[in-house]
Design a protein around this motif. Structure first.
Motif, PDB file in Angstrom:
ATOM      1  N   LEU A   1      41.715 -40.254  48.178  1.00  0.00           N
ATOM      2  CA  LEU A   1      42.066 -40.860  49.470  1.00  0.00           C
ATOM      3  C   LEU A   1      41.684 -39.903  50.599  1.00  0.00           C
ATOM      4  N   GLN A   2      41.057 -40.448  51.626  1.00  0.00           N
ATOM      5  CA  GLN A   2      40.651 -39.603  52.753  1.00  0.00           C
ATOM      6  C   GLN A   2      40.474 -40.456  54.006  1.00  0.00           C
ATOM      7  N   ASN A   3      41.336 -40.251  54.975  1.00  0.00           N
ATOM      8  CA  ASN A   3      41.230 -40.932  56.271  1.00  0.00           C
ATOM      9  C   ASN A   3      41.125 -42.457  56.137  1.00  0.00           C
ATOM     10  N   GLY A   4      41.960 -43.034  55.285  1.00  0.00           N
ATOM     11  CA  GLY A   4      41.958 -44.480  55.109  1.00  0.00           C
ATOM     12  C   GLY A   4      40.829 -45.005  54.245  1.00  0.00           C
ATOM     13  N   GLN A   5      40.028 -44.101  53.701  1.00  0.00           N
ATOM     14  CA  GLN A   5      38.933 -44.474  52.810  1.00  0.00           C
ATOM     15  C   GLN A   5      39.282 -44.087  51.370  1.00  0.00           C
ATOM     16  N   VAL A   6      38.651 -44.790  50.427  1.00  0.00           N
ATOM     17  CA  VAL A   6      38.928 -44.586  49.002  1.00  0.00           C
ATOM     18  C   VAL A   6      37.617 -44.472  48.230  1.00  0.00           C
ATOM     19  N   ARG A   7      37.585 -43.585  47.253  1.00  0.00           N
ATOM     20  CA  ARG A   7      36.495 -43.615  46.277  1.00  0.00           C
ATOM     21  C   ARG A   7      37.060 -43.263  44.907  1.00  0.00           C
ATOM     22  N   PHE A   8      36.394 -43.741  43.874  1.00  0.00           N
ATOM     23  CA  PHE A   8      36.817 -43.490  42.495  1.00  0.00           C
ATOM     24  C   PHE A   8      35.862 -42.468  41.882  1.00  0.00           C
ATOM     25  N   GLU A   9      36.399 -41.575  41.055  1.00  0.00           N
ATOM     26  CA  GLU A   9      35.567 -40.514  40.492  1.00  0.00           C
ATOM     27  C   GLU A   9      36.122 -40.051  39.150  1.00  0.00           C
ATOM     28  N   ASP A  10      35.265 -39.360  38.391  1.00  0.00           N
ATOM     29  CA  ASP A  10      35.734 -38.773  37.137  1.00  0.00           C
ATOM     30  C   ASP A  10      36.299 -37.386  37.437  1.00  0.00           C
ATOM     31  N   ASP A  11      36.577 -36.603  36.404  1.00  0.00           N
ATOM     32  CA  ASP A  11      37.170 -35.285  36.609  1.00  0.00           C
ATOM     33  C   ASP A  11      36.137 -34.176  36.728  1.00  0.00           C
ATOM     34  N   GLY A  12      34.848 -34.558  36.748  1.00  0.00           N
ATOM     35  CA  GLY A  12      33.796 -33.561  36.855  1.00  0.00           C
ATOM     36  C   GLY A  12      33.385 -32.959  35.522  1.00  0.00           C
ATOM     37  N   ALA A  13      34.009 -33.415  34.434  1.00  0.00           N
ATOM     38  CA  ALA A  13      33.703 -32.855  33.112  1.00  0.00           C
ATOM     39  C   ALA A  13      32.873 -33.777  32.237  1.00  0.00           C
ATOM     40  N   THR A  14      32.707 -35.027  32.659  1.00  0.00           N
ATOM     41  CA  THR A  14      32.009 -36.018  31.814  1.00  0.00           C
ATOM     42  C   THR A  14      30.607 -35.564  31.443  1.00  0.00           C
TER      43      THR A  14
END
Length: 260
Positions: free
Chosen positions: A44-57
């Motif tokens: 979550l950032q300034n009313g915006q949303v993005r989905f992501e993995d944990d960086g390990a995939t």
């Protein structure tokens, strides 16, 4: 409760959402290859949303044997990214969606979850599909190298009256010489190459040059005895992991040397 409600209830109950510093962690009912539940994150950032993995995939898939240096595997990954509108941050090795307003986040949820499930398919390239992937890489390299100098075809018998003895890759040089190439990473394919070489020897097919090319000489699933038989045969040997360009150059050198 209707069947529709029961299905929706069972699916929703499989998800667990918890607070984390960046937003939320979402544990899904779907399984990761390790057997753990597939978990992803909502930033979550300034009313915006993005989905992501944990960086390990990315690293985990590499550790399991997925070779992202292969053009074929990169093509598959690129196609998955494009199909699901996912981005890959190479500096952080992070897969993520685009930023969207919170009200538009629902569609991104299913898109990202679908991508995370599909990317596990790359693991099959290290087992059932590795042989065809290696053969594809070799074929494509030969095809590019021999433009204007030779015809490069697949799964064809280099001699018309020997239809029962096809080679995986056939390079027909303009000088009349032919390379019959067997990419190998398992016992059965190595024995097939040795048998082909013996048949060419018995028929005194001087214009046919049989090649056996290992994907990886050290780790290939081929017995020591079969490797020794190949070494003592008329097969030209090379190993793909020793240098792709060197393999292609060796094929050309042998075709030219045989013609001299």
């Amino acid at each position: 409760m209707s069947l529709r409600d029961e299905i929706c209830h069972a699916l929703c109950d499989g998800f667990a959402v918890s607070n984390v510093p960046i937003g939320f962690a979402v544990k899904s009912p779907f399984k990761w290859y390790s057997g753990d539940n597939l978990t992803f994150y909502v930033r979550l950032q300034n009313g915006q949303v993005r989905f992501e993995d944990d960086g390990a995939t990315y690293g985990e898939l590499q550790a399991m044997g997925v070779d992202f240096s292969s053009d074929s595997r990169l093509d598959v990954l690129s196609a998955l990214l494009k199909e699901h509108e996912i981005e890959f941050d190479q500096s952080e090795y992070l897969f993520h969606t685009r930023w969207v307003p919170e009200g538009a986040a629902a569609a991104e949820t299913t898109r990202f979850l679908s991508f995370m499930n599909r990317i596990q398919d790359l693991l099959f390239w290290t087992s059932d599909r590795v042989a065809s992937t290696f053969a594809d890489d070799l074929y494509n390299a030969l095809k590019v190298h021999f433009v204007g100098k030779a015809e490069v075809v697949r799964n064809e018998a280099p001699i018309n009256d020997l239809a029962d003895y096809p080679a995986d890759i056939v390079v027909r040089h303009l000088n009349g010489k032919v390379a019959a190439i067997f990419p190998v990473n398992r016992e059965q394919k190595a024995l097939e190459a040795i048998l082909f070489s013996k048949e060419m020897e018995l028929r005194e097919a001087a214009n046919i040059i049989p090649f056996m090319i290992y994907e990886d000489f050290e780790t290939s699933n081929i017995s020591k005895r079969t490797k020794s038989r190949a070494l003592n045969s008329d097969l030209e040997l090379a190993t793909w992991d020793g240098g792709n360009k060197d393999v292609v150059n060796k094929v050309e050198r042998q075709l030219q040397a045989q013609a001299a």
